[in-house]
Design an enzyme around this catalytic site. Structure first.
Site, PDB file in Angstrom:
ATOM      1  CB  CYS A   1      -4.013  -1.888   4.438  1.00 20.06           C
ATOM      2  SG  CYS A   1      -3.065  -1.590   5.953  1.00 20.06           S
TER       3      CYS A   1
ATOM      4  CD  GLU B   1      -2.698   1.019   2.646  1.00 22.72           C
ATOM      5  OE1 GLU B   1      -3.835   1.509   2.640  1.00 22.72           O
ATOM      6  OE2 GLU B   1      -2.208   0.448   3.651  1.00 22.72           O
TER       7      GLU B   1
ATOM      8  CE  LYS C   1      -7.533   0.527   3.346  1.00 26.19           C
ATOM      9  NZ  LYS C   1      -6.396   1.211   4.003  1.00 26.19           N
TER      10      LYS C   1
END
Length: 272
Positions: free
Chosen positions: A154, A41, A112
Site C-alpha cells: 500500500c 492489504e 511493511k
C-alpha cells in the site's frame, strides 16, 4: 507464460467471514488456471487496533496462518496474503505480507516499511498506522516459478526508492496489495502504479480493498495488472472479484533490452 490472479475484496474485522470470501475467489482463480494469487492489504482482518491485537499471531504459527496455508495447498496456488497482523517476539505488531507456495509452505514474509500516518479529507479523517504497527526494516524478494517477486504494501507505493532497490535485486514482478482510501485512490492510485511499472520495467500486480469498512472508512478498489510498458492489461474497478492475466517474461526482456534504463542510470553523479 504464467497465469497470475489478483483478488479484490471487501474485508471486515471478522477473519472467518473474510476467509470464506477469499476461498471462493481462490477457487475461481484456480478454475481459470492461475498459479499465483495476490490478495489486498488487511484481507483477513480489517478493523480497529483492538481487532489486530486480538487476531495477531506469531510468524508461521497460529490457526489463521494454518488456514491460509491449507488454502494455498488446496488450490495448488502460490498465495500472497497482502497483509496480516504478526505479533513479534517483543510483543509489538507488524503488518506483514505472507507468501505461501503451492504446497502451503510459508516461504517468505515482508513487514511493511512505511506507516500510513496522514490526514485525509474523508469521513475517517486521521490515519495513524504507527499507533498499531511497528515498521519493518528489510526489502524482500521471493524466487518463484514465475519470476522474482518483489514485495511491498500500500503506502510503500509512494516511495520509488524502494522499487528501485527491488529492481536492483533482479525483480520481475512487483506485488502491491493495498487498502487505498477512496480519496487518495481517485487522485493517485493509477498514476503511482503505472509509474512503478514503467520505471522498473516490471509487471505490477495491485490488489485493492473496495467499499465501506465501518468507521466511515471507504476504499478505492480498482485492482489491476500492469505490464512492464505501463499498460493496464486487467482491471477490477468496483465490487469484489478477481482478475487474471498471463505474465509474459519475454515481453519484459524485450523492453529492458530496447530501453536499458537500469544500465543508463547515473546515480553516482554528484552536484557540482
Amino acid at each position: 507464460m504464467s497465469k497470475v490472479g489478483v483478488v479484490q475484496m471487501n474485508s471486515g474485522a471478522t477473519p472467518e467471514e473474510n476467509i470464506k470470501q477469499l476461498s471462493l475467489k481462490l477457487k475461481g482463480l484456480q478454475q481459470q488456471g492461475a498459479k499465483l494469487a495476490l490478495t489486498p492489504e488487511n484481507c483477513i482482518v480489517f478493523g480497529q487496533k483492538e481487532d489486530y491485537e486480538r487476531y495477531a499471531e506469531p510468524l508461521g504459527q497460529g490457526e489463521l496462518q494454518d488456514t491460509l496455508s491449507a488454502l494455498a495447498k488446496r488450490y495448488q496456488i502460490w498465495l500472497v496474503i497482502g497483509s496480516f497482523p504478526i505479533r513479534n517476539v517483543d510483543g509489538s505488531l507488524s503488518t506483514t505480507c505472507l507468501v505461501f507456495d503451492d504446497n502451503g509452505v510459508l516461504v517468505e514474509h515482508y513487514h511493511k516499511l512505511h506507516m500510513f500516518d496522514v490526514e485525509i479529507e474523508d469521513g475517517h479523517h486521521s490515519y495513524r498506522e504507527s499507533d498499531t504497527f511497528t515498521p519493518g526494516n528489510e526489502v524482500k524478494v521471493v524466487d518463484t516459478p514465475f519470476g522474482k517477486l518483489g514485495l511491498s504494501i500500500c503506502y510503500d507505493v509512494r516511495f520509488p526508492q524502494l522499487y528501485s532497490e527491488l529492481r536492483r535485486q533482479g525483480v520481475e514482478i512487483i506485488a502491491v496489495p493495498a487498502a487505498f482510501t477512496k480519496v487518495t485512490g481517485y487522485a493517485h492510485w493509477d498514476i503511482l502504479l503505472r509509474s512503478r511499472a514503467i520505471e522498473t520495467q516490471c509487471w505490477v500486480l495491485a490488489a485493492g480493498q473496495w467499499g465501506s469498512h465501518g468507521a466511515e472508512r471507504e476504499t478505492w478498489g480498482h485492482s489491476m495488472i500492469i505490464d512492464p510498458w505501463g499498460n493496464k492489461v486487467a482491471t477490477q474497478r468496483e465490487g469484489t472479484g478477481v482478475i487474471i492475466a498471463d505474465i509474459d517474461k519475454s515481453q519484459l526482456a524485450m523492453i529492458r533490452k530496447k530501453m536499458p534504463v537500469a544500465q543508463h542510470a547515473r546515480l553516482e553523479c554528484k552536484l557540482s
